[in-house]
Enzyme design. Structure first.
Site, PDB file in Angstrom:
ATOM      1  N   ARG A   1      12.383   4.704  12.339  1.00 53.69           N
ATOM      2  CA  ARG A   1      11.188   5.536  12.196  1.00 53.69           C
ATOM      3  C   ARG A   1      10.245   5.341  13.378  1.00 53.69           C
ATOM      4  NH1 ARG A   1       8.812   4.720   6.575  1.00 53.69           N
ATOM      5  NH2 ARG A   1       7.707   6.623   7.126  1.00 53.69           N
TER       6      ARG A   1
ATOM      7  N   TYR B   1      11.073   8.548   1.129  1.00 50.31           N
ATOM      8  CA  TYR B   1      11.055   7.565   0.049  1.00 50.31           C
ATOM      9  C   TYR B   1      11.740   8.034  -1.235  1.00 50.31           C
ATOM     10  CZ  TYR B   1       7.663   5.428   3.142  1.00 50.31           C
ATOM     11  OH  TYR B   1       7.047   4.865   4.234  1.00 50.31           O
TER      12      TYR B   1
ATOM     13  N   ALA C   1       2.961  -0.980   4.713  1.00 49.17           N
ATOM     14  CA  ALA C   1       2.259  -0.983   6.004  1.00 49.17           C
ATOM     15  C   ALA C   1       1.804  -2.379   6.426  1.00 49.17           C
ATOM     16  CB  ALA C   1       1.063  -0.034   5.956  1.00 49.17           C
TER      17      ALA C   1
ATOM     18  N   HIS D   1      12.685  -2.853   2.152  1.00 47.30           N
ATOM     19  CA  HIS D   1      12.058  -1.582   2.529  1.00 47.30           C
ATOM     20  C   HIS D   1      12.949  -0.446   2.054  1.00 47.30           C
ATOM     21  CE1 HIS D   1       8.962  -3.445   4.964  1.00 47.30           C
ATOM     22  NE2 HIS D   1       9.897  -4.288   5.364  1.00 47.30           N
TER      23      HIS D   1
ATOM     24  N   ARG E   1       4.802  10.864  -2.281  1.00 47.68           N
ATOM     25  CA  ARG E   1       4.556  10.560  -0.865  1.00 47.68           C
ATOM     26  C   ARG E   1       5.861  10.674  -0.086  1.00 47.68           C
ATOM     27  NH1 ARG E   1       4.281   4.952   2.074  1.00 47.68           N
ATOM     28  NH2 ARG E   1       3.609   5.665   4.124  1.00 47.68           N
TER      29      ARG E   1
ATOM     30  N   PRO F   1       0.797  -1.227   0.000  1.00 50.07           N
ATOM     31  CA  PRO F   1       0.000   0.000   0.000  1.00 50.07           C
ATOM     32  C   PRO F   1       0.830   1.278   0.000  1.00 50.07           C
ATOM     33  CG  PRO F   1      -0.135  -1.090   2.131  1.00 50.07           C
ATOM     34  CD  PRO F   1       0.567  -2.028   1.200  1.00 50.07           C
TER      35      PRO F   1
ATOM     36  N   GLU G   1      12.459  -9.699   1.725  1.00 47.75           N
ATOM     37  CA  GLU G   1      11.711  -8.530   2.187  1.00 47.75           C
ATOM     38  C   GLU G   1      12.606  -7.310   1.990  1.00 47.75           C
ATOM     39  OE1 GLU G   1       9.607  -6.927   6.316  1.00 47.75           O
ATOM     40  OE2 GLU G   1      11.164  -8.468   6.417  1.00 47.75           O
TER      41      GLU G   1
ATOM     42  N   ASN H   1       8.075  -5.708  -0.892  1.00 40.83           N
ATOM     43  CA  ASN H   1       8.011  -4.584   0.023  1.00 40.83           C
ATOM     44  C   ASN H   1       6.559  -4.529   0.488  1.00 40.83           C
ATOM     45  OD1 ASN H   1       7.804  -2.156   1.365  1.00 40.83           O
ATOM     46  ND2 ASN H   1       9.111  -1.047  -0.071  1.00 40.83           N
TER      47      ASN H   1
END
Length: 148
Positions: free
Chosen positions: A110, A23, A77, A103, A18, A10, A101, A74
């Protein structure tokens, strides 16, 4: 050529607009082009996907198992709470397929809620905080694991 799916969860369809301080300024289309090019260098046929729909990602994991397709994911959320996605990811690794995985940012640096992943315990490996380059590292990892 081995097919690999790169699955993005998402809000990653909003890359470039964003939170560019987190990012970056590159968009999903740039990521798609980069991953496809990196895959070719590694002898991989890469398909980049993105959805905001948890059920769709779970379906992609089921198909990856059925079609014996390695996964770079990735989960965005969904990383922090989707036990359904965790179970589906577990099926990928249980089938002997690599599941990396990745990110873009480093979730550990964070918000507190981002520090836990329900995917990491079932993933083959995790790469965080390397921006888009993390996807390249994940694809290199898949290629390495397939040739090992």
């Amino acid at each position: 050529m081995t097919k690999v799916i790169v699955v993005n969860g998402p809000n990653l369809g909003r890359l470039g607009v964003r939170e560019p301080d987190v990012y970056g300024h590159q968009d999903l289309e740039t990521l798609r082009r980069d991953c496809t090019a990196w895959g070719k260098e590694l002898g991989l046929e890469v398909e980049v996907r993105q959805t905001d729909d948890e059920a769709e990602i779970i379906g992609w994991m089921h198909r990856a198992v059925d079609e014996q397709t390695p996964v770079v994911m990735n989960p965005a959320a969904f990383t922090h709470y989707s036990y359904g996605l965790s179970d589906a990811a577990h099926m990928v690794t249980d089938a002997g397929l690599p599941l990396m995985e990745v990110h873009i940012s480093n979730p550990a640096s964070r918000d507190a809620f981002r520090r836990y992943s329900v995917i990491s315990p079932v993933a083959t490996g995790t790469i965080t905080g390397m921006g888009f380059y993390g996807y390249r590292l994940a694809l290199e990892s898949v290629a390495h694991l397939l040739n090992d």
